[in-house]
Design an enzyme around this catalytic site. Structure first.
Site, PDB file in Angstrom:
ATOM      1  CB  CYS A 365     -20.705  22.445 -12.062  1.00  0.00           C
ATOM      2  SG  CYS A 365     -21.166  21.235 -13.527  1.00  0.00           S
ATOM      3  CD  GLU A 366     -19.079  23.307  -5.798  1.00  0.00           C
ATOM      4  OE1 GLU A 366     -17.942  23.559  -4.838  1.00  0.00           O
ATOM      5  OE2 GLU A 366     -20.053  23.124  -4.949  1.00  0.00           O
TER       6      GLU A 366
END
Ligand code: LLP
Length: 441
Positions: A365-366
């Protein structure tokens, strides 16, 4: 910036393949590494999986050693353990005659565990702790590359306490621009590494008076992923001047550590020319009459490893995203340095299929979790496999379990067979060494 490829267009998949003789595409078996089908590796051990080729590791070591020998140089290679510290790889280099360059007690112990003699280890790094130095000195390590006056005093005190004299080289910061990515350049005056050249003579003379210290020489390391011999020529010329100056001042200098940093081609461009490098060494320091050492990492292991991954899904909207089961926690280099890695489909049919641009990303999640932007790749269904190339150096060693993603498996190919050398971490193992305190509230 040498690590950030797209100065020119991305190389074609055929060109990437052609530039890597250990990789071949077979109509039935798909992409093979040292003649082993990568499909077979993934079928057996799953993905993501690091795959290393022992043949390539040996060939690269022999090519470097051979080029140096051909130039008439006697250089002892200390493999830079940080590039890939797997015991199997350390053991393979030991069998070829390598020593080790380490930057922590952990790396020192790994090298020892792989059978490298303590006396064949050089300890580098800007901040070695008292505990690390003490343990390495007790074990009888070969040489410490000292990076500051403060460290020299620490070492002298420990050597006295332990009752064992220590061979030290002073790492000189030659203030030379290696022309590489700013995060991996180390030889500029601004960088935290090494001792400014003007301070070396005084410190060398001081070292000679310190109990427990035997100053043996000079070390230089100007950075990593260096593709031109020119910065080496500058740095080695300065190192040679220093050796001559120290000798003229009555000091004994018997060792020159040339560092590492030899760059590889991540696209279809060649890496550092070994003969050009060897000629620079010969010209600049060949007549000094010192024992030459080197600390290469990436050059030996980078092209000898790949990260095998599977497509989880293709997300198509305004933009095309190919989402892999490998992520930045596995291979950190693109997120950290905008590094460019070739990506090849493993299936021969897909390799030949029409291509369209896609961003290749992981599930973390980046937004930094991206391996490639606008890369021409065929349509790939869930489960299709890809190889992220040249991931043998600074790949597995820099991986983490971010997003609670278990560490990938690793396999070594040797003589047409593949061996599991690290099993995939299990989910349970993610919290195996965590402890729960009695909570106050
Ligand atoms: N010697 C010293 C003192 C070093 O600091 C290094 C690397 C080496 C030798 C080996 O350099 P090589 O031959 O591998 O270029 N994580 C970065 C690379 C960091 C290099 C750090 N020092 C990357 O992924 O590009």
């Amino acid at each position: 910036m040498a690590l950030v490829q797209p100065l020119t267009a991305d190389p074609d998949l055929d060109d990437l393949l052609a530039a890597r003789p250990a990789l071949t595409m077979h109509a039935q078996d798909g992409l093979c590494f040292e003649d082993v089908p990568l499909h077979a590796v993934a079928d057996t051990h799953g993905t993501p999986c690091w795959v290393y080729g022992a043949g390539t590791l040996r060939a690269r070591y022999r090519a470097l050693a051979g080029a140096l020998a051909e130039a008439g140089l006697n250089v002892h290679i200390h493999y830079a353990v940080k590039a890939n510290d797997h015991l199997a790889i350390l053991g393979l280099f030991r069998a070829l005659g390598a020593g080790a360059d380490v930057v922590s007690l952990g790396e020192f112990m790994r090298a020892r565990k792989a059978g490298i003699a303590a006396s064949d280890v050089v300890f580098s790094g800007v901040g070695k702790s008292t505990q690390e130095l003490g343990a390495a000195i007790v074990a009888g390590l070969g040489q410490i590359n000292v990076e500051s006056a403060e460290e020299l005093e620490m070492i002298s005190a420990i050597a006295l306490r332990v009752g064992r004299p220590v061979r030290v080289a002073l790492r000189m910061n030659p203030d030379v621009d290696a022309g590489t990515h700013e995060k991996i350049t180390t030889g500029l005056a601004d960088n935290k590494f090494g001792i400014p050249a003007q301070d070396v003579p005084r410190l060398y003379a001081h070292a000679a008076t310190l109990p427990g210290i035997q100053p043996v020489g000079i070390a230089v390391h100007i950075g990593s992923q260096i593709l031109s011999p020119a910065p080496y020529a500058k740095a080695y010329a300065k190192a040679a001047d220093m050796v001559r100056w120290l000798r003229a001042a009555g000091q004994t200098v018997s060792v020159l550590d040339l560092g590492g940093g030899l760059g590889i081609g991540y696209g279809d461009e060649p890496g550092m020319s070994l003969s050009a490098f060897a000629n620079v060494v010969k010209k600049e320091v060949g007549d000094l009459g010192v024992q030459l050492l080197m600390e290469p990492g990436r050059y030996l292991v980078g092209p000898a490893g790949l990260l095998l991954a599977s497509v989880i899904l293709e997300k198509r909207g305004q933009k095309r995203f190919v989402v892999l089961d490998a992520a930045m926690n596995d291979l950190m280099r693109p997120a950290m340095y905008d590094a460019w890695h070739g990506i090849l489909p493993v299936s021969a049919t897909q390799f030949r299929a029409p291509r369209a641009p896609a961003d290749v990303v992981g599930p973390v999640c980046e937004s930094a979790d991206s391996f490639a932007t606008g890369r021409d790749l065929p349509a790939m269904k869930p489960g299709a496999r890809v190889a992220l190339l040249d991931a043998g150096a600074y790949g597995a060693v820099m991986s983490s379990t971010y997003n609670a993603r278990p560490r990938a498996a690793a396999v070594l190919i040797d003589g047409g067979k593949f061996h599991l050398i690290t099993p995939r971490q299990t989910i349970d193992n993610l919290w195996a060494d965590e402890m729960l305190p009695p909570l106050a509230g």
